[in-house]
Design a protein around this motif. Structure first.
Motif: not given
Length: 384
Positions: A52-55, A75-81, A102-107
């Motif tokens: 996550q830090a690398f991305a 992948v929603q944890r790094v949205p600017h990717l 991902g398990s967070n549909n909204f993000l």
């Protein structure tokens, strides 16, 4: 690995789109399916702090590792990717270059809409459906077993202890996913809200009542329901209404994506407790609606499920909107058929002129024509 019915749809998406998005609840089997089908692709979980830090710090360098694409989990944890992925797929003609899970549909949807609209094929993978469960050897489950166990692979396939597993699942969900979606200060209050929702399965949502029970206002209740929806804990079935010259109820009903989780939240500790339980009818209704929903999602189709209720209490449990026709379905947890099972279907017929109605119940008759309507065991729900 248990063969997933959605795999055929996944194959079609992979032949059509440059990016495939695989969403659904935590632990529903998304990663297993993605790694099985896309065995030639590297897998990276963006819940790993180092990845996550690398991305986050060097998105170009991170993606440069994957000249042939990759499976990017959570992948929603790094949205600017997503913007960098857009540039890569726009310059490459290959299909299914990246698989985003991902398990967070909204993000996830929010990030895709902003950067990858028109380039992504979606598949929502829910826990095991009836056909997938029954394909497992020695899975001769009763209806109460299906209600109690639900469909999560860890419980069905790996035979984890439901009480221990769901306890950890709820704790992880509250502490991780809820914090990610919204900075809720009182997590204990949100957890009470989750338990209250389990007591309202199959009921129309009363925002004021829910708010009064947890000491929150209407907007907070609405926001928290959205969190539960976005993280695939609950789903809402909207009312079907047209100009029927009557006052039609327009409030959605609440259901859980998994009846096993709902049973845990209701304090049900074994399948045998369901035999005379006050919530058995609501849980049965939830189970069958979930099966109908899984049939749609496994084909990458949106829900076409509604319910009908008017101000005088006439109600049909499920209305399937098939475009030119409406299919009415009544759900009965009993195992002995009676004439009262069809009362609401006759009302619907008089109101709309639609004649294709079905009663799904827990009896032993697979299919029986009852004049204008059909009586079926709920296990043939896949044929609807």
């Amino acid at each position: 690995m248990i063969s997933r019915i959605a795999q055929q749809t996944l194959q079609e998406l992979a032949r059509t789109f440059k990016v495939v998005a695989l969403t659904g609840p935590r632990q529903s089997g998304k990663t297993t399916l993605a790694r099985y089908y896309f065995q030639d692709k590297r897998y990276v979980s963006l819940e790993n702090p180092d990845e996550q830090a690398f991305a986050l710090n060097d998105p170009r360098g991170f993606l440069k590792q994957f000249p042939d694409g990759a499976i990017l989990d959570e992948v929603q944890r790094v949205p600017h990717l997503f913007s960098y992925i857009q540039q890569i797929v726009d310059e490459d003609s290959r299909k299914a270059l990246f698989v985003l899970s991902g398990s967070n549909n909204f993000l996830l949807q929010q990030s895709i809409t902003q950067s990858l609209a028109g380039r992504v094929g979606y598949l929502e993978l829910l826990p095991f459906c009836y056909d997938e469960i029954t394909s497992i050897p020695d899975s001769n489950y009763s209806t109460d077993d299906f209600l109690f166990l639900g469909g999560y692979p860890s419980i069905i396939y790996e035979q984890a202890n439901p009480q221990l597993w769901f306890s950890a699942y709820v704790r992880t969900y509250i502490e991780r996913d809820v914090r990610q979606l919204k900075n809720i200060k009182d997590l204990a209050q949100f957890q009470r809200f989750l338990y209250l929702c389990a007591g309202r399965i199959g009921q129309q949502i009363n925002f004021s009542q829910l708010g009064n029970e947890i000491g929150a206002d209407h907007n907070t209740v609405s926001s928290w329901l959205s969190i539960l929806q976005a993280s695939y804990v609950i789903h809402l079935v909207q009312p079907y209404y047209q100009n029927f010259n009557k006052r039609i109820v327009k409030t959605p009903k609440l259901y859980f994506y998994d009846t096993g989780l709902a049973c845990f939240l209701l304090g049900i500790r074994q399948a045998g407790d369901l035999t005379y339980h006050a919530y058995r009818g609501a849980l049965f209704e939830n189970l069958v609606i979930n099966e109908l929903l899984k049939n749609r999602f496994n084909r990458s189709q949106l829900s076409n499920l509604y319910y009908f209720r008017d101000s005088t209490g006439n109600e049909v449990d499920v209305i399937i909107d098939e475009g030119s026709t409406l299919k009415a379905i009544e759900l009965k947890a009993g195992s002995t058929a009676s004439g009262s099972f069809f009362k609401n279907l006759y009302y619907w017929q008089r109101l709309t002129g639609q004649t294709n109605g079905t009663v799904l119940y827990d009896g032993h008759i697979d299919t029986l024509d009852q004049g204008e309507f059909t009586l079926q065991n709920w296990r043939v729900v896949r044929s609807l």
